[in-house]
Design a protein around this motif. Sequence first.
Motif, mmCIF file in Angstrom:
data_model
loop_
_atom_site.group_PDB
_atom_site.id
_atom_site.type_symbol
_atom_site.label_atom_id
_atom_site.label_comp_id
_atom_site.label_asym_id
_atom_site.label_seq_id
_atom_site.Cartn_x
_atom_site.Cartn_y
_atom_site.Cartn_z
ATOM 1 N N GLY A 27 40.230 24.506 47.672
ATOM 2 C CA GLY A 27 40.863 25.667 47.061
ATOM 3 C C GLY A 27 39.873 26.779 46.836
ATOM 4 N N LEU A 28 40.395 27.984 46.858
ATOM 5 C CA LEU A 28 39.573 29.145 46.522
ATOM 6 C C LEU A 28 39.320 29.142 45.026
ATOM 7 N N THR A 29 38.266 29.775 44.602
ATOM 8 C CA THR A 29 37.955 29.832 43.173
ATOM 9 C C THR A 29 38.634 31.034 42.526
ATOM 10 N N ASP A 30 39.902 31.231 42.882
ATOM 11 C CA ASP A 30 40.674 32.363 42.380
ATOM 12 C C ASP A 30 41.716 31.949 41.350
ATOM 13 N N GLY A 31 41.648 30.709 40.883
ATOM 14 C CA GLY A 31 42.589 30.249 39.868
ATOM 15 C C GLY A 31 43.771 29.480 40.423
ATOM 16 N N GLN A 32 43.996 29.536 41.726
ATOM 17 C CA GLN A 32 45.077 28.745 42.310
ATOM 18 C C GLN A 32 44.616 27.303 42.487
ATOM 19 N N ALA A 60 43.908 31.197 53.424
ATOM 20 C CA ALA A 60 43.741 32.071 54.589
ATOM 21 C C ALA A 60 43.071 33.400 54.242
ATOM 22 N N GLN A 61 43.186 33.850 53.007
ATOM 23 C CA GLN A 61 42.529 35.116 52.634
ATOM 24 C C GLN A 61 41.018 34.967 52.576
ATOM 25 N N GLY A 62 40.537 33.727 52.480
ATOM 26 C CA GLY A 62 39.100 33.485 52.445
ATOM 27 C C GLY A 62 38.488 33.811 51.105
ATOM 28 N N GLY A 63 37.230 33.427 50.967
ATOM 29 C CA GLY A 63 36.492 33.701 49.741
ATOM 30 C C GLY A 63 35.760 32.473 49.249
ATOM 31 N N ASP A 64 35.190 32.596 48.052
ATOM 32 C CA ASP A 64 34.475 31.478 47.450
ATOM 33 C C ASP A 64 35.452 30.335 47.218
ATOM 34 N N ALA A 65 34.952 29.109 47.458
ATOM 35 C CA ALA A 65 35.845 27.959 47.386
ATOM 36 C C ALA A 65 35.106 26.726 46.878
ATOM 37 N N MET A 66 35.893 25.746 46.455
ATOM 38 C CA MET A 66 35.383 24.438 46.052
ATOM 39 C C MET A 66 36.228 23.380 46.761
ATOM 40 N N ALA A 67 35.567 22.290 47.105
ATOM 41 C CA ALA A 67 36.267 21.165 47.730
ATOM 42 C C ALA A 67 35.842 19.883 47.026
ATOM 43 N N GLN A 68 36.770 18.946 46.920
ATOM 44 C CA GLN A 68 36.486 17.650 46.350
ATOM 45 C C GLN A 68 36.856 16.571 47.367
ATOM 46 N N LEU A 80 31.941 20.071 46.538
ATOM 47 C CA LEU A 80 31.254 20.999 47.427
ATOM 48 C C LEU A 80 31.596 22.438 47.058
ATOM 49 N N ALA A 81 30.610 23.300 47.082
ATOM 50 C CA ALA A 81 30.823 24.727 46.857
ATOM 51 C C ALA A 81 30.483 25.467 48.139
ATOM 52 N N GLY A 82 31.202 26.547 48.403
ATOM 53 C CA GLY A 82 30.922 27.329 49.597
ATOM 54 C C GLY A 82 31.897 28.474 49.747
ATOM 55 N N THR A 83 32.030 28.912 50.981
ATOM 56 C CA THR A 83 32.881 30.055 51.300
ATOM 57 C C THR A 83 33.805 29.717 52.446
ATOM 58 N N VAL A 84 35.066 30.088 52.298
ATOM 59 C CA VAL A 84 36.059 29.930 53.362
ATOM 60 C C VAL A 84 36.206 31.256 54.098
ATOM 61 N N SER A 85 36.239 31.163 55.421
ATOM 62 C CA SER A 85 36.504 32.334 56.257
ATOM 63 C C SER A 85 37.212 31.857 57.521
ATOM 64 N N GLN A 86 37.741 32.793 58.266
ATOM 65 C CA GLN A 86 38.414 32.430 59.511
ATOM 66 C C GLN A 86 37.373 32.183 60.594
ATOM 67 N N GLU A 87 37.566 31.098 61.336
ATOM 68 C CA GLU A 87 36.738 30.838 62.519
ATOM 69 C C GLU A 87 37.364 31.611 63.665
ATOM 70 N N THR A 88 36.621 32.526 64.245
ATOM 71 C CA THR A 88 37.162 33.386 65.299
ATOM 72 C C THR A 88 36.760 32.941 66.703
ATOM 73 N N ASP A 89 35.914 31.941 66.805
ATOM 74 C CA ASP A 89 35.485 31.459 68.114
ATOM 75 C C ASP A 89 36.571 30.573 68.722
ATOM 76 N N GLN A 90 37.182 31.030 69.792
ATOM 77 C CA GLN A 90 38.277 30.293 70.431
ATOM 78 C C GLN A 90 37.807 28.946 70.979
ATOM 79 N N ALA A 91 36.579 28.869 71.445
ATOM 80 C CA ALA A 91 36.052 27.607 71.972
ATOM 81 C C ALA A 91 35.996 26.548 70.863
#
Length: 158
Positions: A27-32, A60-68, A80-91
């Motif tokens: 989840g993003l760290t935006d309260g959701q 999908a909006q991306g941003g700071d995130a946490m995963a368990q 885990l802490a990190g950042t979500v973004s879209q992967e744009t590499d088609q390969a």
Amino acid sequence: MADKDTPQEVANKFLAKLKDSPFIMLGLTDGQHSEPMNVKLDDDQPNTLFVFSGKDNRIAQGGDAMAQFVGKGHDFFACLAGTVSQETDQATFDKLWDNRVEAWFPNGKADARLNRFDVTSAELWETDISLSGRVKMLFGGTIKAGESSSHAVVDSVA
């Protein structure tokens, strides 16, 4: 015993556990709230977890995130802490796409978005209780640190 494991050894165990049970709460760290996601790993891109989602998914909006993560046997835990973004590499998209992913997208790849979760830090716990620790759990007693588990704080997981 497990308490002698280096942070890198604990991180390697995490990756093995994640390959065995590739599910996280992300989840993003935006309260959701976080939601369950199926992780795809690309050995060529360490410290990155990939997840497919719908284009309108809350991450999908991306941003700071946490995963368990919780291992299958409840013997390994990770935050885990990190950042979500879209992967744009088609390969990369094509490399990670498979039948299990396709089952979630009725219109195939056109409906899917590949998200990358770039891990910046992690806290990992391995709960490998020793035999003496298990006896104490059954009959009472205090479990000492050397009988319980490994814990590591790492800047990366690869």
